[in-house]
Design a protein around this motif. Sequence first.
Motif, PDB file in Angstrom:
ATOM      1  N   GLY A 123      -0.331   6.813  10.449  1.00 57.72           N
ATOM      2  CA  GLY A 123      -1.786   6.922  10.333  1.00 57.72           C
ATOM      3  C   GLY A 123      -2.246   8.372  10.333  1.00 57.72           C
ATOM      4  O   GLY A 123      -3.185   8.755   9.628  1.00 57.72           O
ATOM      5  N   ARG A 124      -1.557   9.208  11.118  1.00 59.76           N
ATOM      6  CA  ARG A 124      -1.921  10.632  11.203  1.00 59.76           C
ATOM      7  C   ARG A 124      -1.673  11.346   9.883  1.00 59.76           C
ATOM      8  O   ARG A 124      -2.266  12.369   9.602  1.00 59.76           O
ATOM      9  N   PHE A 125      -0.744  10.827   9.077  1.00 56.92           N
ATOM     10  CA  PHE A 125      -0.454  11.443   7.771  1.00 56.92           C
ATOM     11  C   PHE A 125      -1.296  10.808   6.661  1.00 56.92           C
ATOM     12  O   PHE A 125      -1.137  11.160   5.490  1.00 56.92           O
ATOM     13  N   HIS A 126      -2.129   9.827   7.034  1.00 53.47           N
ATOM     14  CA  HIS A 126      -3.010   9.105   6.085  1.00 53.47           C
ATOM     15  C   HIS A 126      -2.235   8.342   5.013  1.00 53.47           C
ATOM     16  O   HIS A 126      -2.770   8.051   3.948  1.00 53.47           O
ATOM     17  N   ILE A 127      -0.963   8.015   5.266  1.00 54.98           N
ATOM     18  CA  ILE A 127      -0.203   7.269   4.254  1.00 54.98           C
ATOM     19  C   ILE A 127      -0.610   5.796   4.332  1.00 54.98           C
ATOM     20  O   ILE A 127      -0.480   5.168   5.381  1.00 54.98           O
ATOM     21  N   LYS A 394      -6.751  10.996  -0.072  1.00 53.38           N
ATOM     22  CA  LYS A 394      -7.585  10.589  -1.211  1.00 53.38           C
ATOM     23  C   LYS A 394      -7.184   9.175  -1.679  1.00 53.38           C
ATOM     24  O   LYS A 394      -8.027   8.328  -1.978  1.00 53.38           O
ATOM     25  N   ILE A 395      -5.856   8.932  -1.718  1.00 53.51           N
ATOM     26  CA  ILE A 395      -5.359   7.617  -2.134  1.00 53.51           C
ATOM     27  C   ILE A 395      -5.880   6.540  -1.180  1.00 53.51           C
ATOM     28  O   ILE A 395      -6.371   5.494  -1.600  1.00 53.51           O
ATOM     29  N   LEU A 396      -5.806   6.832   0.127  1.00 45.51           N
ATOM     30  CA  LEU A 396      -6.242   5.861   1.140  1.00 45.51           C
ATOM     31  C   LEU A 396      -7.731   5.548   1.003  1.00 45.51           C
ATOM     32  O   LEU A 396      -8.137   4.379   1.023  1.00 45.51           O
ATOM     33  N   GLN A 397      -8.555   6.594   0.870  1.00 44.54           N
ATOM     34  CA  GLN A 397     -10.009   6.384   0.786  1.00 44.54           C
ATOM     35  C   GLN A 397     -10.380   5.544  -0.433  1.00 44.54           C
ATOM     36  O   GLN A 397     -11.240   4.673  -0.365  1.00 44.54           O
ATOM     37  N   LEU A 398      -9.704   5.809  -1.547  1.00 44.26           N
ATOM     38  CA  LEU A 398     -10.016   5.070  -2.766  1.00 44.26           C
ATOM     39  C   LEU A 398      -9.499   3.629  -2.688  1.00 44.26           C
ATOM     40  O   LEU A 398     -10.153   2.692  -3.149  1.00 44.26           O
ATOM     41  N   MET A 399      -8.318   3.458  -2.044  1.00 48.70           N
ATOM     42  CA  MET A 399      -7.729   2.121  -1.951  1.00 48.70           C
ATOM     43  C   MET A 399      -8.620   1.187  -1.132  1.00 48.70           C
ATOM     44  O   MET A 399      -8.708   0.001  -1.418  1.00 48.70           O
ATOM     45  N   LYS A 400      -9.281   1.730  -0.113  1.00 44.21           N
ATOM     46  CA  LYS A 400     -10.167   0.907   0.725  1.00 44.21           C
ATOM     47  C   LYS A 400     -11.314   0.320  -0.104  1.00 44.21           C
ATOM     48  O   LYS A 400     -11.874  -0.706   0.239  1.00 44.21           O
ATOM     49  N   LYS A 401     -11.674   1.024  -1.207  1.00 48.03           N
ATOM     50  CA  LYS A 401     -12.823   0.584  -2.009  1.00 48.03           C
ATOM     51  C   LYS A 401     -12.396  -0.155  -3.277  1.00 48.03           C
ATOM     52  O   LYS A 401     -13.227  -0.588  -4.064  1.00 48.03           O
ATOM     53  N   ILE A 402     -11.078  -0.268  -3.489  1.00 44.04           N
ATOM     54  CA  ILE A 402     -10.583  -0.827  -4.757  1.00 44.04           C
ATOM     55  C   ILE A 402     -10.974  -2.303  -4.897  1.00 44.04           C
ATOM     56  O   ILE A 402     -11.031  -3.043  -3.923  1.00 44.04           O
ATOM     57  N   GLN A 403     -11.270  -2.711  -6.114  1.00 48.61           N
ATOM     58  CA  GLN A 403     -11.578  -4.110  -6.421  1.00 48.61           C
ATOM     59  C   GLN A 403     -10.992  -4.430  -7.774  1.00 48.61           C
ATOM     60  O   GLN A 403     -11.211  -3.696  -8.735  1.00 48.61           O
ATOM     61  N   PHE A 404     -10.187  -5.475  -7.853  1.00 51.48           N
ATOM     62  CA  PHE A 404      -9.590  -5.841  -9.137  1.00 51.48           C
ATOM     63  C   PHE A 404      -9.258  -7.324  -9.128  1.00 51.48           C
ATOM     64  O   PHE A 404      -9.297  -7.979  -8.088  1.00 51.48           O
ATOM     65  N   LYS A 405      -8.919  -7.832 -10.313  1.00 46.65           N
ATOM     66  CA  LYS A 405      -8.506  -9.238 -10.429  1.00 46.65           C
ATOM     67  C   LYS A 405      -7.033  -9.270 -10.815  1.00 46.65           C
ATOM     68  O   LYS A 405      -6.596  -8.497 -11.668  1.00 46.65           O
ATOM     69  N   THR A 406      -6.270 -10.201 -10.226  1.00 51.94           N
ATOM     70  CA  THR A 406      -4.871 -10.356 -10.622  1.00 51.94           C
ATOM     71  C   THR A 406      -4.824 -11.113 -11.947  1.00 51.94           C
ATOM     72  O   THR A 406      -5.837 -11.652 -12.391  1.00 51.94           O
ATOM     73  N   LYS A 407      -3.624 -11.199 -12.538  1.00 54.76           N
ATOM     74  CA  LYS A 407      -3.490 -11.914 -13.823  1.00 54.76           C
ATOM     75  C   LYS A 407      -3.807 -13.395 -13.669  1.00 54.76           C
ATOM     76  O   LYS A 407      -4.126 -14.073 -14.638  1.00 54.76           O
ATOM     77  N   GLU A 408      -3.729 -13.897 -12.399  1.00 53.90           N
ATOM     78  CA  GLU A 408      -4.066 -15.311 -12.165  1.00 53.90           C
ATOM     79  C   GLU A 408      -5.571 -15.484 -11.910  1.00 53.90           C
ATOM     80  O   GLU A 408      -6.050 -16.566 -11.617  1.00 53.90           O
ATOM     81  N   GLY A 409      -6.312 -14.354 -11.960  1.00 49.80           N
ATOM     82  CA  GLY A 409      -7.768 -14.412 -11.806  1.00 49.80           C
ATOM     83  C   GLY A 409      -8.262 -14.313 -10.373  1.00 49.80           C
ATOM     84  O   GLY A 409      -9.440 -14.543 -10.092  1.00 49.80           O
ATOM     85  N   GLU A 410      -7.355 -13.939  -9.428  1.00 50.27           N
ATOM     86  CA  GLU A 410      -7.780 -13.835  -8.029  1.00 50.27           C
ATOM     87  C   GLU A 410      -8.393 -12.463  -7.760  1.00 50.27           C
ATOM     88  O   GLU A 410      -7.869 -11.428  -8.170  1.00 50.27           O
ATOM     89  N   GLU A 411      -9.524 -12.462  -7.077  1.00 49.96           N
ATOM     90  CA  GLU A 411     -10.248 -11.231  -6.743  1.00 49.96           C
ATOM     91  C   GLU A 411      -9.586 -10.574  -5.526  1.00 49.96           C
ATOM     92  O   GLU A 411      -9.341 -11.231  -4.529  1.00 49.96           O
ATOM     93  N   VAL A 412      -9.278  -9.275  -5.636  1.00 47.77           N
ATOM     94  CA  VAL A 412      -8.635  -8.565  -4.516  1.00 47.77           C
ATOM     95  C   VAL A 412      -9.499  -7.389  -4.071  1.00 47.77           C
ATOM     96  O   VAL A 412      -9.897  -6.555  -4.892  1.00 47.77           O
ATOM     97  N   TYR A 413      -9.808  -7.339  -2.783  1.00 47.12           N
ATOM     98  CA  TYR A 413     -10.540  -6.202  -2.208  1.00 47.12           C
ATOM     99  C   TYR A 413     -10.328  -6.218  -0.694  1.00 47.12           C
ATOM    100  O   TYR A 413      -9.865  -7.213  -0.126  1.00 47.12           O
ATOM    101  N   PHE A 414     -10.656  -5.113  -0.031  1.00 49.77           N
ATOM    102  CA  PHE A 414     -10.516  -5.011   1.426  1.00 49.77           C
ATOM    103  C   PHE A 414     -11.895  -4.764   2.043  1.00 49.77           C
ATOM    104  O   PHE A 414     -12.727  -4.080   1.437  1.00 49.77           O
ATOM    105  N   ASN A 415     -12.125  -5.315   3.244  1.00 54.18           N
ATOM    106  CA  ASN A 415     -13.386  -4.995   3.934  1.00 54.18           C
ATOM    107  C   ASN A 415     -13.234  -3.675   4.697  1.00 54.18           C
ATOM    108  O   ASN A 415     -12.199  -3.007   4.601  1.00 54.18           O
ATOM    109  N   GLU A 416     -14.244  -3.314   5.498  1.00 50.58           N
ATOM    110  CA  GLU A 416     -14.211  -2.001   6.163  1.00 50.58           C
ATOM    111  C   GLU A 416     -13.051  -1.865   7.154  1.00 50.58           C
ATOM    112  O   GLU A 416     -12.663  -0.758   7.515  1.00 50.58           O
TER     113      GLU A 416
END
Length: 441
Positions: A123-127, A394-416
């Motif tokens: 966590g300290r390395f933000h990985i 930067k990767i971590l901050q953007l990943m928290k906000k990412i939103q996409f659909k899988t090929k099966e049509g499932e919505e993927v996102y993370f809350n706070e």
Amino acid sequence: MLGGIFSFHTSWKDRQDTYIQKPLPLQCTSLNFRDFQFAQAMLFAIEEINNSTDLLPGISLGYKIYDTCGSIARSVRVALALANGNDAASALSEAPCTRLSRVQAIMGETSSSPCMAIATVIGRFHIPMISHFATCACLSDKTKYPSFLRTVPSDYYQSRALAQLVKHFGWTWVGAIRTNDDYGNNGMATFTETAQQLGICLEYSVSFFRTDPPDKIQKIIDTIKTSTSKVIVAFLSHMDMDVILHKFSHHNLTGYQWVGTEGWIFDSQTAAMDRHHILDGAIGLSIPKAHVSGVREFMLDVKPLNSSSNEMFTEFWEALFSCKFRQSKSSSGNQRECTGHEDLTGVQNSFTDMSSMPIFNNVYKGVYAVAHTLHSILNCNKTCNNTVQLDPYKILQLMKKIQFKTKEGEEVYFNENGDPSAKYEIIHWQPTEKGTVDFVT
């Protein structure tokens, strides 16, 4: 580069070190086909992304995968190896990557306690670390685990839903058994609190870990036998359920109504082990069914001779087909020789069983979350901008906000808190005439 941390073994040989010389590395025992499948799901997603022209065009994802044997100490050690790029010879991948590379994200671990240890360190390395099956509500605490995300819901919801389920059937006098780790202890604490609010009384609540001595397990069996409640709520991981089920079989502990968590309730390996029908009629919560097209074919196409992780695959292959390779370290004269061309399609065991598809889907979604994040950072359109410096924060901050659909049509996102939205199915174990179990939703 993606890191992968899995428990390809569930235990290790107990050894008394004298500390006169440097302690030897852990000697792992008890092969775990489930985690091998999870690692395969990770490789499947990577291969699919690398073959895609839309996602990360011109960029290849690589991987370094480690085996932790279910040991928390070893989990921390491999997390540090992944974080600093100083790769000891213990990595499984022997791919010809000469360039030292710090990984952009870590996929794994399968259970909560190792995840807590790893997440504290990295966590300290933000990985970013993305788990497919660590459900402890404690991991939602972003002050302690700032870079932890998961594609499986938090037990904050499961524990409460389980209490509601017990209440629904009017079971107000119950016993409870839990895994003695963060998953079981935290999950059961929340269940107990909610159950008491709903007017459910606990006659006993006992904890158990798979390496416990026989006398401790005997005490648990005595507690259950002398109790008057006929309902047992089991907040157990599949590894602990496998061990305790084996002990219960010797004592013919049948006639109880089991209520289970996603850790074991839809585990076909546990069902296959239950030859004495102790768990018949069990009811519990499970991750919703899912389908990832292509993953089954990919897994059944594994061949030890063309795999990059030779040593690991060799051991699995030998276990799957009860044979030995000629050059194998563990070669013994009496077993037949493996050719490496044995056919997996006719094999019936936990590796060819696809009932863990919801968890494969979680691994798959995790890898895709990393790919979509990198795609965005590298400004990929027709090609990706290779000159962009990849910064883990930067990767971590953007990943928290990412939103996409899988090929099966499932919505993927993370809350706070880095969690997905919670959805469960109620599963009921119904024995069939053939002696097997149907998981009825």
